[in-house]
Motif scaffolding. Structure first.
Motif, PDB file in Angstrom:
ATOM      1  N   ARG B 398     -23.334 -18.383  10.905  1.00  0.00           N
ATOM      2  CA  ARG B 398     -22.451 -17.446  10.193  1.00  0.00           C
ATOM      3  C   ARG B 398     -23.480 -16.680   9.054  1.00  0.00           C
ATOM      4  NH1 ARG B 398     -16.646 -20.610   9.796  1.00  0.00           N
ATOM      5  NH2 ARG B 398     -16.412 -21.043  11.973  1.00  0.00           N
ATOM      6  N   GLN B 399     -24.484 -17.796   8.457  1.00  0.00           N
ATOM      7  CA  GLN B 399     -24.897 -17.309   7.110  1.00  0.00           C
ATOM      8  C   GLN B 399     -26.101 -16.492   7.468  1.00  0.00           C
ATOM      9  OE1 GLN B 399     -25.990 -20.988   4.924  1.00  0.00           O
ATOM     10  NE2 GLN B 399     -23.735 -21.158   4.297  1.00  0.00           N
ATOM     11  N   LYS B 403     -22.330  -9.362   9.247  1.00  0.00           N
ATOM     12  CA  LYS B 403     -20.966  -9.508   8.713  1.00  0.00           C
ATOM     13  C   LYS B 403     -20.623  -8.055   8.375  1.00  0.00           C
ATOM     14  CE  LYS B 403     -22.832 -12.722   6.287  1.00  0.00           C
ATOM     15  NZ  LYS B 403     -23.493 -13.559   7.042  1.00  0.00           N
ATOM     16  N   PRO B 404     -19.224  -7.750   8.396  1.00  0.00           N
ATOM     17  CA  PRO B 404     -18.644  -6.366   7.950  1.00  0.00           C
ATOM     18  C   PRO B 404     -18.619  -6.340   6.494  1.00  0.00           C
ATOM     19  CG  PRO B 404     -16.761  -8.132   8.804  1.00  0.00           C
ATOM     20  CD  PRO B 404     -18.229  -8.715   8.661  1.00  0.00           C
ATOM     21  N   GLU B 407     -15.964  -7.104   4.204  1.00  0.00           N
ATOM     22  CA  GLU B 407     -15.894  -8.548   3.666  1.00  0.00           C
ATOM     23  C   GLU B 407     -16.928  -8.946   2.769  1.00  0.00           C
ATOM     24  OE1 GLU B 407     -15.404 -11.623   6.975  1.00  0.00           O
ATOM     25  OE2 GLU B 407     -17.424 -12.122   6.045  1.00  0.00           O
ATOM     26  N   ARG B 408     -18.204  -8.503   3.071  1.00  0.00           N
ATOM     27  CA  ARG B 408     -19.253  -8.613   2.298  1.00  0.00           C
ATOM     28  C   ARG B 408     -19.035  -8.371   0.582  1.00  0.00           C
ATOM     29  NH1 ARG B 408     -23.902  -5.404   3.876  1.00  0.00           N
ATOM     30  NH2 ARG B 408     -23.130  -6.001   5.819  1.00  0.00           N
ATOM     31  N   MET B 411     -16.292 -10.613  -0.513  1.00  0.00           N
ATOM     32  CA  MET B 411     -16.835 -12.110  -1.007  1.00  0.00           C
ATOM     33  C   MET B 411     -17.890 -12.219  -2.248  1.00  0.00           C
ATOM     34  SD  MET B 411     -15.335 -14.164   1.234  1.00  0.00           S
ATOM     35  CE  MET B 411     -16.121 -15.656   1.190  1.00  0.00           C
ATOM     36  N   ALA B 412     -18.649 -10.924  -2.539  1.00  0.00           N
ATOM     37  CA  ALA B 412     -19.423 -10.908  -3.288  1.00  0.00           C
ATOM     38  C   ALA B 412     -18.754 -10.742  -4.897  1.00  0.00           C
ATOM     39  CB  ALA B 412     -20.346  -9.717  -3.511  1.00  0.00           C
ATOM     40  N   LEU B 414     -15.718 -11.887  -5.329  1.00  0.00           N
ATOM     41  CA  LEU B 414     -14.961 -13.261  -5.525  1.00  0.00           C
ATOM     42  C   LEU B 414     -16.092 -14.228  -6.243  1.00  0.00           C
ATOM     43  CD1 LEU B 414     -12.164 -14.529  -5.057  1.00  0.00           C
ATOM     44  CD2 LEU B 414     -12.822 -15.373  -3.004  1.00  0.00           C
ATOM     45  N   GLY B 415     -17.220 -14.287  -5.408  1.00  0.00           N
ATOM     46  CA  GLY B 415     -18.159 -15.110  -6.103  1.00  0.00           C
ATOM     47  C   GLY B 415     -18.315 -14.725  -7.559  1.00  0.00           C
ATOM     48  N   MET B 418     -15.605 -16.037  -9.928  1.00  0.00           N
ATOM     49  CA  MET B 418     -15.298 -17.458  -9.930  1.00  0.00           C
ATOM     50  C   MET B 418     -16.538 -18.262 -10.473  1.00  0.00           C
ATOM     51  SD  MET B 418     -13.950 -18.405  -6.123  1.00  0.00           S
ATOM     52  CE  MET B 418     -12.170 -18.769  -6.042  1.00  0.00           C
ATOM     53  N   ARG B 419     -17.585 -17.456 -10.601  1.00  0.00           N
ATOM     54  CA  ARG B 419     -18.646 -17.865 -11.300  1.00  0.00           C
ATOM     55  C   ARG B 419     -18.882 -18.345 -12.991  1.00  0.00           C
ATOM     56  NH1 ARG B 419     -22.330 -14.816  -8.535  1.00  0.00           N
ATOM     57  NH2 ARG B 419     -22.935 -13.272 -10.255  1.00  0.00           N
ATOM     58  N   TRP B 424     -12.883 -15.787 -14.414  1.00  0.00           N
ATOM     59  CA  TRP B 424     -12.038 -16.598 -13.517  1.00  0.00           C
ATOM     60  C   TRP B 424     -10.630 -16.735 -14.159  1.00  0.00           C
ATOM     61  CZ3 TRP B 424     -10.297 -17.675  -9.085  1.00  0.00           C
ATOM     62  CH2 TRP B 424      -9.738 -18.742  -8.863  1.00  0.00           C
ATOM     63  N   PRO B 455      -4.813  -6.599   4.892  1.00  0.00           N
ATOM     64  CA  PRO B 455      -5.230  -7.569   6.165  1.00  0.00           C
ATOM     65  C   PRO B 455      -4.394  -8.856   6.054  1.00  0.00           C
ATOM     66  CG  PRO B 455      -6.707  -7.623   4.221  1.00  0.00           C
ATOM     67  CD  PRO B 455      -5.717  -6.728   3.799  1.00  0.00           C
TER      68      PRO B 455
END
Ligand code: SF4
Lengths: 228, 483
Positions: B398-399, B403-404, B407-408, B411-412, B414-415, B418-419, B424, B455
């Motif tokens: 997966r890594q 990737k779509p 989504e990429r 996820m970027a 979100l990361g 959260m960091r 956050w 989605p």
């Protein structure tokens, strides 16, 4: 003992009651709980969905947030498994901390309901929690423990699997829910809020089904009040 | 029962032509298939668990076998060379094929040289992987599968759906009907398994006695002695390996073992893991040719077909330890519900999800969807006799896979959020106020959301969604512990 809580991003945002229950149990046993505010997510979601860069950054920020803490506890089997594999933090899943480190099984709880327990995959196969959660639940006053059929079968959550392979996830969930309903329990307990969100969301659509509950919430209970 | 034809174009039968989620959703609608699979996998699962529990040193056996296989992968060129020399010295002819086309060409030429238009086959994953039967058919040669389940699948123009039980998706009524239609000389009107097996045996007997060329694979190839090992249950393999004049073995290079003594551990691990038997009925070990006994010509085609490339990936290479026992299929909750065809490859289930995309590269067909065909529950890793950490390889693929874009980006973001503690906390508060109208909507359903827009509808199609809490944990902590 001073114990640092890693509450997990999911519990922080959606299920704070699981974090509160963990604090309640540990404080009742006379321990001091701290909550390092720099924490958020362990990186598991990113890692398992295929994003090693953000995953690494979150693993590192979690490691930094807990630097200097001798004992870290978390009420999530999958997050503990992830941190154990990717950081050097001394992190324990709640039942490991209670049974192995603090050597208690009776935490002074009372919960007059019938409960069935689903051993989540990370707890079962990565952490090898074994019967620790069951021993803790077994010591709860007035609690009746009922066996779940095919307990080791995955519930079908799997993080983004639930979205990417929604149909298969739904089929696995249907079987897990049917087994839970068959027990006739009032509650289905587990050690991971993510699996519980998934199973609970399925149980909510089935009349007469058990309610989902994190086992920490049961350990925190002392009266007759319902939880979850 | 689904009848499938080879995909258009000459794509290898290890390339998924449909994205896994779509193929799986289709398979889920087949209630009969799900019932057959559930029953069959549960039975094998229980048999395996019982016989594995009898072996006190099972974990040590697994560790040793994994180490031997890793050592083989470290020294592939050397062991290929050693096997070639030993087998040649014993009278075999060894060919080296870099890919499927090369292997098919070698075998086709060898068969043609014998002037036959019909060959018998022992079940072999390597020949399925390269599409050998189709290549032979294109050259006017009929390859008859002699393993009962493979024969059933072949007569039906179908593809296998399980490594070890290829016809796991058929019941006996379907099999009788199929034999009546496609098996020359079949008369029986009973669907008693013994009658059906007897009819197949008569048919195969005639086929064996007429065959001059046989094609097999191998479970193991011993570099030290040049020996091949075929492990089977029905005795059809023994017939194919001994009756015809010419025997052609197609063997993946990862089947090599360094020394003859290494076989011992593997012969203990394989039957218990695959059929749940203590020992399989027939184990044939043969080395080169022996005048007056067995085939007069033995050809060994050592197949690479991507294996050396996989062996160079420090994480993914463990997939090449696989001894094709299929224990991982039988415990996989995803396989149990969708069956083998959904994986679009001769390698289904957990091992297929890590092997097919690696052998072909993730850009082939829809093979990049396979590493996501798992909840990472870990049941496969627990039973694998050579201790392949399948979940870790799934994550690795997966890594490293495509990737779509949406989504990429998500996820970027979100990361990034959260960091940082402030970001956050702000996100938690925003989720809480954003969740307020939803909570009003969800009140009827115990504080959960029953229907969400795309989605997230993928979630709420099957289950209610939780809503952000009125007060986040950290706000609770701040209120109760920080002042
Ligand atoms: S991956 Fe392991 S369990 Fe699966 S078929 Fe190969 S050897 Fe057997």
């Amino acid at each position: 003992m001073r114990i640092a809580l890693f509450v997990t991003c999911l519990n922080d945002a959606l299920f704070p009651r699981v974090g509160i229950a963990t604090v309640t149990v540990l404080e009742r046993l006379g321990h001091t709980v701290t909550f390092p505010a720099g924490q958020s997510c362990c990186g598991q979601l990113h890692a398992n969905t295929g994003y090693p860069g953000p995953a690494r950054a979150l693993e590192q920020s979690t490691e930094a947030a807990f630097a200097g803490h001798d004992v870290v506890v978390s009420p999530s089997g999958s997050c503990v498994a992830h941190l154990r594999a990717h950081t050097r933090l001394p992190v324990y899943e709640l039942s490991e901390l209670l049974v192995d480190v603090l050597a208690v099984t009776d935490v002074g709880a009372r919960f007059p309901y019938r409960v069935t327990y689903h051993p989540t995959c990370h707890g079962l196969r990565m952490l090898r929690l074994g019967d620790r959660p069951l021993r803790l639940l077994g010591a709860v006053r007035d609690l009746e423990l009922l066996g779940l059929p095919e307990p080791e079968q995955c519930c079908g959550f799997g993080g983004t699997f639930a979205l990417k392979n929604a149909a298969v996830s739904g089929a696995m969930l249907a079987d897990k829910c049917a087994h839970a309903v068959a027990t006739g329990a009032d509650y289905l307990a587990a050690a991971d809020s993510s699996c519980l969100a998934h199973i609970g969301g399925g149980l909510a659509r089935r009349p007469g089904a058990p309610r989902p509950v994190h086992y920490a919430e049961i350990l925190a209970a002392t009266g007759a009040g319902a939880v979850g | 029962m689904s009848t499938r034809h080879p995909p258009p174009g000459r794509q290898l039968p290890i390339v998924a032509v449909t994205p896994f989620p779509r193929a799986a959703a289709g398979a889920l609608r087949d209630a009969q298939l799900r019932a057959n699979l559930g029953r069959a996998t549960r039975t094998i699962r229980e048999k395996r668990a019982a016989v594995v529990a009898e072996v006190p040193d099972w974990e040590q056996l697994r560790d040793r076998a994994a180490r031997v296989k890793d050592d083989v992968l470290d020294r592939l060129p050397e062991l290929v060379d050693r096997f070639t020399r030993a087998a040649t010295a014993a009278g075999a002819t060894v060919h080296h094929a870099t890919d499927a086309a090369a292997a098919n060409a070698v075998v086709t030429d060898l068969v043609r040289a014998q002037g036959v238009d019909r060959v018998v086959k022992v079940k072999s994953m390597a020949t399925q992987e390269i599409g050998l039967n189709e290549a032979l058919a294109a050259a006017g040669v009929t390859a008859v599968e002699t393993d009962l389940a493979e024969l059933i699948v072949q007569l039906a123009d179908d593809t296998p759906s399980h490594i070890l039980v290829p016809a796991i998706h058929y019941n006996r009524g379907q099999i009788r009907e199929l034999f009546a239609r496609r098996m020359p000389g079949f008369h029986a009107d009973s669907d008693d398994p013994a009658v059906l097996a007897g009819a197949a045996r008569d048919y195969l007997r005639r086929t064996f006695l007429a065959a001059r060329v046989a094609i097999c694979g191998a479970n193991f190839a011993v570099a030290e002695t040049g020996s091949l090992v075929v492990v089977e249950s029905e005795g059809n393999g023994r017939m194919c390996l001994t009756l015809p004049d010419t025997l052609i073995a197609v063997v993946g290079v990862e089947k090599l073992l360094p020394r003859f003594v290494d076989l011992g551990d593997f012969l203990r691990l394989l039957p218990r893991s695959s059929t749940g038997e203590r020992m399989n009925p027939y184990t044939s070990i043969f080395t080169g040719v022996t005048p007056g006994d067995g085939p007069r010509r033995l050809h060994v085609v050592l197949l690479d077909n991507g294996r050396r490339r996989v062996a160079a990936d420090p994480v993914g290479r463990a997939a090449l330890r696989c001894i094709r026992c299929s224990a991982c299929l039988n415990v996989c909750p995803v396989y149990e519900r969708v069956g083998g065809h959904a994986y679009g490859s001769v390698y289904p289930g957990p091992i297929g999800a890590i092997l097919s995309p690696q052998l072909t590269g993730q850009d082939a067909g829809h093979n990049a969807t396979l590493p996501y065909a798992s909840t990472l529950c870990g049941a496969c890793y627990d039973v694998c006799p050579v201790k392949i950490d399948i979940p870790a390889i799934l994550v690795h693929l997966r890594q490293t896979g495509p990737k779509p874009a949406a989504e990429r980006a998500a996820m970027a973001w979100l990361g990034w959020t959260m960091r940082d503690r402030r970001r956050w906390r702000a996100a938690l508060r925003a989720a809480r106020s954003g969740g307020r109208p939803l909570r009003v909507l969800g009140r009827r359903h115990g504080g959960r959301l029953r229907r969400a827009p795309w989605p997230l509808s993928a979630w709420t199609t099957h289950r209610d969604a939780p809503l952000p809490a009125e007060e986040s944990f950290r706000d609770w902590w701040h209120r109760t512990h920080d002042s």
